[in-house]
Design an enzyme around this catalytic site. Structure first.
Site, PDB file in Angstrom:
ATOM      1  N   HIS A 387       0.834  -1.211   0.000  1.00  0.00           N
ATOM      2  CA  HIS A 387       0.000   0.000   0.000  1.00  0.00           C
ATOM      3  C   HIS A 387       0.867   1.259   0.000  1.00  0.00           C
ATOM      4  O   HIS A 387       0.691   2.141  -0.851  1.00  0.00           O
ATOM      5  CB  HIS A 387      -0.896  -0.032   1.242  1.00  0.00           C
ATOM      6  CG  HIS A 387      -1.781   1.164   1.409  1.00  0.00           C
ATOM      7  ND1 HIS A 387      -3.129   1.147   1.113  1.00  0.00           N
ATOM      8  CD2 HIS A 387      -1.532   2.426   1.851  1.00  0.00           C
ATOM      9  CE1 HIS A 387      -3.650   2.335   1.359  1.00  0.00           C
ATOM     10  NE2 HIS A 387      -2.701   3.132   1.808  1.00  0.00           N
ATOM     11  N   GLU A 388       1.796   1.337   0.958  1.00  0.00           N
ATOM     12  CA  GLU A 388       2.636   2.535   1.069  1.00  0.00           C
ATOM     13  C   GLU A 388       3.573   2.680  -0.126  1.00  0.00           C
ATOM     14  O   GLU A 388       3.882   3.795  -0.535  1.00  0.00           O
ATOM     15  CB  GLU A 388       3.427   2.509   2.379  1.00  0.00           C
ATOM     16  CG  GLU A 388       2.580   2.448   3.649  1.00  0.00           C
ATOM     17  CD  GLU A 388       1.556   3.570   3.770  1.00  0.00           C
ATOM     18  OE1 GLU A 388       1.689   4.603   3.067  1.00  0.00           O
ATOM     19  OE2 GLU A 388       0.616   3.412   4.559  1.00  0.00           O
ATOM     20  N   HIS A 391       1.765   4.608  -2.746  1.00  0.00           N
ATOM     21  CA  HIS A 391       1.846   6.053  -2.512  1.00  0.00           C
ATOM     22  C   HIS A 391       3.216   6.595  -2.939  1.00  0.00           C
ATOM     23  O   HIS A 391       3.315   7.636  -3.597  1.00  0.00           O
ATOM     24  CB  HIS A 391       1.640   6.364  -1.027  1.00  0.00           C
ATOM     25  CG  HIS A 391       0.234   6.282  -0.550  1.00  0.00           C
ATOM     26  ND1 HIS A 391      -0.805   6.935  -1.171  1.00  0.00           N
ATOM     27  CD2 HIS A 391      -0.319   5.631   0.505  1.00  0.00           C
ATOM     28  CE1 HIS A 391      -1.941   6.690  -0.521  1.00  0.00           C
ATOM     29  NE2 HIS A 391      -1.666   5.904   0.495  1.00  0.00           N
ATOM     30  N   HIS A 394       3.612   6.733  -6.674  1.00  0.00           N
ATOM     31  CA  HIS A 394       2.787   7.830  -7.187  1.00  0.00           C
ATOM     32  C   HIS A 394       3.534   9.150  -7.010  1.00  0.00           C
ATOM     33  O   HIS A 394       3.645   9.961  -7.942  1.00  0.00           O
ATOM     34  CB  HIS A 394       1.453   7.853  -6.442  1.00  0.00           C
ATOM     35  CG  HIS A 394       0.417   8.740  -7.046  1.00  0.00           C
ATOM     36  ND1 HIS A 394      -0.826   8.938  -6.473  1.00  0.00           N
ATOM     37  CD2 HIS A 394       0.417   9.502  -8.174  1.00  0.00           C
ATOM     38  CE1 HIS A 394      -1.532   9.753  -7.220  1.00  0.00           C
ATOM     39  NE2 HIS A 394      -0.801  10.122  -8.251  1.00  0.00           N
TER      40      HIS A 394
END
Length: 601
Positions: A387-388, A391, A394
């Site tokens: 998940h991280e 980020h 991105h």
């Protein structure tokens, strides 16, 4: 035993010397910026003197902002790695003060810019071609013009900002600092203090009596103080409605969504699709009851305990290998950035005494996209890392492809990149195992994530909108009104009787997101869009992947709906939502079949 910071091996810590080589270098930059900000007084009142003046002051504001961001990132991350170190407590406080000074010194910018006439705007752009790079930023500012008041009125509203925020601050202090929750017994019959921090783990307990005790103890507090919580929330809603009204918006929701240029249709489509598919959640609740042996007696305190008995462990080394295998689906460019994150120590892995809890991806335009973890070798930790990393990738793609002015992205888009990674990981884990108990654990994890993000956050969004509408229509938001409204929504969503779950009517009182002004719906839209994107990236040709990378690179260079449209998602339609619910149903079907075969036993 949890180690001290200096006992953690260097390879498991992040390398913040890539931001500043030393604390002394940070302190020199801080002093330089403090002095520099004292010397920008002459800008105020001169923004629109000429095209060259507009360019000069715009560039100066962005340069200061960029430099202050770097100072803040270093200070905040040094503090987060060990919150007990007084030096870094001081650093973070000084960096926060520097941000406040930056905002104060350039507070004139927006109101002065909005005095620009269309004719002068056009003339300025023709006289100074370098202004073109800021066109989208200027357009976003000008779009607010119809809702901006006179300078005198704006100053009055700004001066009242502390008053407007008092209800939310009162809630936070009362809920976190003043309230002492009851004592309960844990699995070993030990008396422990119930806290907001341990409540989640207690609700995941395999012992039903522990879950029930924690649940009833928590909500006894919210029942006792329901009138106080109602007053703080009511006041906060009134602030939202007041601000929207004085600025000429038809509702608080329109005002909140307009700040990110999101049409209200997006919100309505979400709630419409979720309500249509509530029978799927009811099916999942019935299956949960069957697995737990509570077919006739499932309660809300049984909703969070994991259904799998499998101890699914991943060492950090195994997690790295799995993550790199999974994220190869995005192609060589993405994979190279992921490898760089591991090789160049972007990640602070291990737990240590004093370290900030939880996990996040952080950093700034001129730093690496760092990740903070507290690794425990669980399946949840693997999903958190993936998940991280979403980020961080991105952020990295955005910063490499956009100038500083567009080098970030709105919260509406932020959760899509991270949860797309989670969905792709789920697909890969299911594809890699034929072990039915592992499949059961993976499916349970994903379905619970969908329930908690799409269904639960939509329930919050529906409640939030209803109380804003009620206040706008003159209804007094008493605790009795909100209890009844929330209990009815909870019964509609979960299919569990409100009468048999009386404590849940007070849940609205403990949700801090209701003070955030139409924030929660973005979790649901983001997860649903991510589910849709993961399906297309995995099962379609490389074109879907390339479109997705375009979205990652766009930053805030365009309006949010236009950016995500580049990845192939029309968030004003219900197609992406229907696709997400189709995946939920497919995985629910498989879990039901596994249960029929007794895999859960």
């Amino acid at each position: 035993m949890v180690k001290k910071r200096d006992e953690i091996v260097e390879a498991l810590t992040w390398d913040l010397t890539t931001i500043f080589e030393s604390d002394e270098a940070w302190e020199l930059e801080l002093k330089k910026l403090q002095k520099g900000l004292e010397e920008v007084e002459h800008f105020e009142g001169h923004l629109l003197d000429s095209a060259q003046s507009l360019l000069k002051i715009t560039e100066a504001e962005l340069e200061f902002s960029r430099a202050v961001e770097k100072v803040y990132v270093y200070a905040s991350m040094k503090h987060d790695q060990d919150t007990q170190v007084s030096l870094y407590q001081e650093y973070e406080a000084k960096a926060t003060q520097l941000y406040a000074k930056l905002e104060e010194k350039f507070a004139f910018y927006e109101p002065e810019f909005l005095e620009l006439s269309p004719e002068d705007y056009k003339r300025f752009k023709s006289e100074e071609p370098k202004l073109e790079q800021f066109s989208h930023m200027f357009e976003r500012l000008l779009a607010k013009k119809a809702h901006v008041l006179s300078q005198k009125e704006e100053k009055m509203l700004a001066a009242a900002s502390e008053i407007f925020g008092a209800a939310a601050e009162t809630f936070e202090i009362f809920d976190n600092a003043d309230i002492k929750l009851p004592m309960i017994k844990d699995e070993k019959e030990r008396e422990i203090q119930l806290t907001h921090g341990n409540y989640t783990s207690l609700m995941e307990s395999k012992e039903r009596k522990v879950r029930k005790a924690a649940y009833q103890a928590l909500y006894s507090n919210y029942e006792q103080y329901q009138h106080t919580y109602a007053k703080t929330l009511q006041t906060n809603v009134k602030v939202h409605n007041f601000k929207a009204k004085v600025r000429g918006y038809s509702s608080a929701r329109q005002a909140a969504l307009a700040s990110n240029f999101i049409p209200e249709k997006v919100y309505d489509k979400l709630l419409e699709a979720v309500n249509k598919h509530l029978p799927l959640l009811h099916r999942y609740m019935k299956l949960r009851g069957k697995i737990l042996g509570l077919e006739e007696d499932l309660k809300m305190y049984d909703v969070y305990t994991p259904l799998s008995h499998l101890d699914y462990k991943f060492s950090y080394a195994e997690a790295i290998q799995k993550l790199q295998e999974v994220l190869k689906v995005y192609g060589a460019e993405y994979a190279a950035h992921v490898e760089k994150a591991f090789n160049e120590r972007w990640i602070d892995v291990a737990e240590n005494i004093g370290k900030r809890s939880g996990a996040y991806s952080g950093g700034g335009y001129d730093t690496n996209a760092f990740i903070l973890l507290n690794w425990q070798e669980t399946l949840d930790d693997l999903f958190t890392l993936v998940h991280e990393m979403g980020h961080s990738m991105h952020s990295t793609f955005t910063r490499e492809n956009q100038p500083y002015v567009y080098g970030d992205y709105p919260i509406f888009l932020a959760e899509i990149a991270s949860t797309t990674n989670e969905n792709i990981l789920t697909e890969r884990l299911l594809a890699d195992t034929e072990d039915e108990k592992e499949r059961f654990a993976i499916l349970n994890h994903w379905l619970d994530g969908f329930r908690g993000t799409v269904f639960r956050q939509s329930q919050f969004a529906e409640f939030e909108h209803e109380i804003h509408k009620a206040d706008q229509e003159g209804v007094v938001l008493t605790s009795a009104f909100m209890n009844q409204l929330y209990a009815g929504l909870n019964e509609k969503y979960y299919g569990l009787s409100a009468a048999e779950n009386p404590e849940i009517q007070y849940e609205w009182a403990r949700i801090p997101h209701f003070y955030y002004n139409y924030y929660v719906f973005q979790y649901a839209t983001g997860f649903a869009a991510a589910s849709y994107l993961a399906e297309t990236i995995i099962h379609e040709n490389g074109e879907a992947r390339e479109k997705y990378l375009e979205y990652l690179k766009a930053g805030s260079s365009d309006y949010p709906l236009a950016v995500i449209a580049r990845a192939g998602v029309d968030m004003e339609s219900s197609v992406y939502l229907e696709s997400a619910f189709a995946v939920f149903e497919k995985r629910l079907n498989e879990l039901e079949k596994l249960v029929e075969r007794g895999v859960h036993l």
